[in-house]
Scaffold this motif. Structure first.
Motif, short mmCIF file in Angstrom:
data_model
loop_
_atom_site.label_atom_id
_atom_site.label_comp_id
_atom_site.label_asym_id
_atom_site.label_seq_id
_atom_site.Cartn_x
_atom_site.Cartn_y
_atom_site.Cartn_z
N TYR A 27 0.83 -1.20 0.00
CA TYR A 27 0.00 0.00 0.00
C TYR A 27 0.87 1.25 0.00
O TYR A 27 1.79 1.37 0.82
CB TYR A 27 -0.89 0.03 1.25
N ASN A 30 -0.09 8.30 1.50
CA ASN A 30 0.28 9.70 1.30
C ASN A 30 0.34 10.40 2.65
O ASN A 30 -0.68 10.64 3.29
CB ASN A 30 -0.74 10.39 0.39
N ASP A 37 -0.17 12.34 -7.81
CA ASP A 37 -0.32 11.19 -8.71
C ASP A 37 0.93 10.35 -8.60
O ASP A 37 2.02 10.88 -8.34
CB ASP A 37 -0.49 11.64 -10.16
N CYS A 59 -0.91 2.92 -12.08
CA CYS A 59 -1.10 4.36 -11.85
C CYS A 59 -2.15 4.60 -10.77
O CYS A 59 -3.17 3.91 -10.72
CB CYS A 59 -1.57 5.05 -13.12
N VAL A 60 -1.89 5.60 -9.95
CA VAL A 60 -2.87 6.08 -8.97
C VAL A 60 -2.96 7.59 -9.15
O VAL A 60 -1.95 8.28 -9.10
CB VAL A 60 -2.44 5.75 -7.52
N SER A 61 -4.15 8.08 -9.39
CA SER A 61 -4.35 9.51 -9.61
C SER A 61 -4.96 10.18 -8.39
O SER A 61 -5.86 9.62 -7.74
CB SER A 61 -5.29 9.74 -10.80
N LEU A 63 -4.10 10.93 -5.21
CA LEU A 63 -4.12 10.28 -3.90
C LEU A 63 -4.12 11.36 -2.82
O LEU A 63 -3.17 12.12 -2.67
CB LEU A 63 -2.91 9.35 -3.74
N ASN A 68 -4.65 5.95 1.17
CA ASN A 68 -3.76 4.88 0.74
C ASN A 68 -4.34 4.20 -0.49
O ASN A 68 -5.53 4.32 -0.77
CB ASN A 68 -3.53 3.87 1.87
N ALA A 69 -3.46 3.50 -1.21
CA ALA A 69 -3.88 2.77 -2.41
C ALA A 69 -3.07 1.49 -2.51
O ALA A 69 -1.85 1.49 -2.30
CB ALA A 69 -3.66 3.62 -3.66
N ILE A 71 -1.03 -0.92 -4.43
CA ILE A 71 -0.29 -0.74 -5.68
C ILE A 71 0.37 -2.02 -6.19
O ILE A 71 0.79 -2.08 -7.34
CB ILE A 71 0.76 0.37 -5.58
#
Length: 125
Positions: A27, A30, A37, A59-61, A63, A68-69, A71
């Motif tokens: 994960y 941020n 991004d 890609c994560v736009s 954030l 969290n994302a 990945i």
């Protein structure tokens, strides 16, 4: 974004089984005060003297701060690096996160913002 703002982020590897053959979720978190991004440019592995890598193009736009994302997913059996390209308006930074052989790790601490235990790495410039 002001040019003097810092990019603050970390990647946490958490042991999670999801029926995909991998046991670890990675994960991006941020910790900055602004959204950014990110592109996961490369995942590289090291096993003895035999390196390998792949370019997942994840890609994560936008954030958001404290968000969290997920990945990456992996089995955690090899030492690995994640290379991220973080973009903030007209600025970008490449950040590398190094992880040990995760399958050997146990009793991991709680990761703030995720509410689960994991191995955290902060950005290395």
């Amino acid at each position: 974004m002001e040019s003097n703002e810092q990019i603050l982020c970390r990647v946490a590897a958490c042991h999670e089984r999801m029926n995909d053959g991998n046991d670890w979720s990675f994960y991006l978190i941020n910790d900055s005060e602004v959204a950014f991004d990110v592109l996961l440019e490369e995942v590289s592995y090291e096993w003895g003297d035999m390196p390998s890598s792949e370019k997942p193009d994840v890609c994560v736009s936008n954030l958001s701060p404290n968000a969290n994302a997920l990945i990456w997913r992996d089995d955690g059996e090899l030492r690995m690096d994640l290379l991220l390209l973080v973009r903030l308006s007209d600025r970008q930074e490449r950040l590398r996160f190094e992880f040990p052989k995760l399958y050997r790790k146990s009793n991991l601490p709680l990761v703030k913002w995720l509410g689960r235990s994991g191995w955290e790495k902060f950005a290395e410039f």
